[in-house]
Scaffold this active site. Structure first.
Site, PDB file in Angstrom:
ATOM      1  N   SER A 126       0.856  -1.191   0.000  1.00 53.50           N
ATOM      2  CA  SER A 126       0.000   0.000   0.000  1.00 53.50           C
ATOM      3  C   SER A 126       0.884   1.230   0.000  1.00 53.50           C
ATOM      4  O   SER A 126       1.963   1.229   0.614  1.00 53.50           O
ATOM      5  CB  SER A 126      -0.906   0.019   1.233  1.00 53.50           C
ATOM      6  OG  SER A 126      -1.584   1.259   1.319  1.00 53.50           O
ATOM      7  N   TYR A 142      -0.996  -0.424  10.619  1.00 56.69           N
ATOM      8  CA  TYR A 142      -1.082  -0.784   9.202  1.00 56.69           C
ATOM      9  C   TYR A 142       0.061  -0.155   8.426  1.00 56.69           C
ATOM     10  O   TYR A 142       0.719  -0.823   7.614  1.00 56.69           O
ATOM     11  CB  TYR A 142      -2.425  -0.339   8.646  1.00 56.69           C
ATOM     12  CG  TYR A 142      -2.709  -0.850   7.250  1.00 56.69           C
ATOM     13  CD1 TYR A 142      -2.903  -2.203   7.012  1.00 56.69           C
ATOM     14  CD2 TYR A 142      -2.794   0.026   6.165  1.00 56.69           C
ATOM     15  CE1 TYR A 142      -3.169  -2.682   5.735  1.00 56.69           C
ATOM     16  CE2 TYR A 142      -3.064  -0.440   4.893  1.00 56.69           C
ATOM     17  CZ  TYR A 142      -3.250  -1.790   4.686  1.00 56.69           C
ATOM     18  OH  TYR A 142      -3.511  -2.256   3.415  1.00 56.69           O
TER      19      TYR A 142
END
Length: 220
Positions: A126, A142
């Site tokens: 990501s 995350y």
């Protein structure tokens, strides 16, 4: 056509990749913890009950795949637990590292015997794992797990280069899935299509790089 193994293939981006790759004629091996009707409808070979955080589980996967040679290994399995400086959950952070960072390394290490010269390894990462691109903070667990996943991709690209195996980190976009609470700027079909385009075109001379599904390189 290619033989492709996808982890986390039962939902979201993993399912979208399995659907599109199987439809175009690739041989898809869909790996997941638990299968479902949507995945079964793809016609892919499904291997369920696999936990990417478990060495024993991955040893079992390797045994199940005896004799298979993989053209692409797509490390897609991942989890997201949102947090903030005011609401930190360190146990959840550790779990995200186990799945999002160590998971791709465990899978790639376990399945290395199935990879040969010309094989490609992809880690669905990501852009929130880009330190340079971070302008909003938050989501500590995350973000950190994806930074670590990017480092896994980079180190693997160096260690596997002499074997002729290329490694890439990919950003699928901000995709509306269960993981994001169905919030996003793009849908699964569009993201999967863009990712497949990148997987097709990226070659050995670009190993160790980080790409957006839309086709441009991202900063680490």
């Amino acid at each position: 056509m290619s033989t492709v193994l996808i982890t986390g293939a039962n939902r979201g981006i993993g399912l979208g990749l399995a659907q599109q790759l199987q439809q175009r004629g690739d041989t898809v091996i869909a790996v997941c913890r638990k299968s479902n009707a949507e995945l079964e409808a793809t016609g892919a070979r499904i291997i369920a009950g696999i936990d990417v955080t478990s060495a024993a589980s991955l040893d079992g996967l390797l045994s199940e795949l005896d004799g298979v040679q993989l053209d692409w290994l797509v490390n897609n399995a991942g989890i997201l637990v949102s947090d903030s400086l005011e609401r930190l959950d360190f146990a959840a952070m550790e779990n995200q590292f186990r799945v999002n960072s160590m998971g791709p390394l465990r899978v790639t290490s376990a399945l290395r015997p199935l990879l040969g010269r010309g094989s490609k390894v992809f880690i669905v990462s990501s852009r929130v794992g880009s330190i340079e691109d971070n302008s909003s903070g938050g989501n500590y667990g995350y973000r950190m797990s994806k930074v670590a996943a990017n480092m896994v991709a980079k180190s693997l690209s160096i260690d596997l280069k002499e074997s002729g195996i290329s490694v890439f980190a990919l950003h699928p976009g901000y995709v509306a899935t269960d993981m994001t609470g169905n919030q996003g700027l793009t849908g699964v079909p569009q993201s999967a299509s863009g990712l497949i385009e990148r997987m097709d075109e990226l070659g050995a001379d670009q190993t160790g790089t980080f790409w957006h599904a839309e086709g441009y390189a991202l900063p680490w």
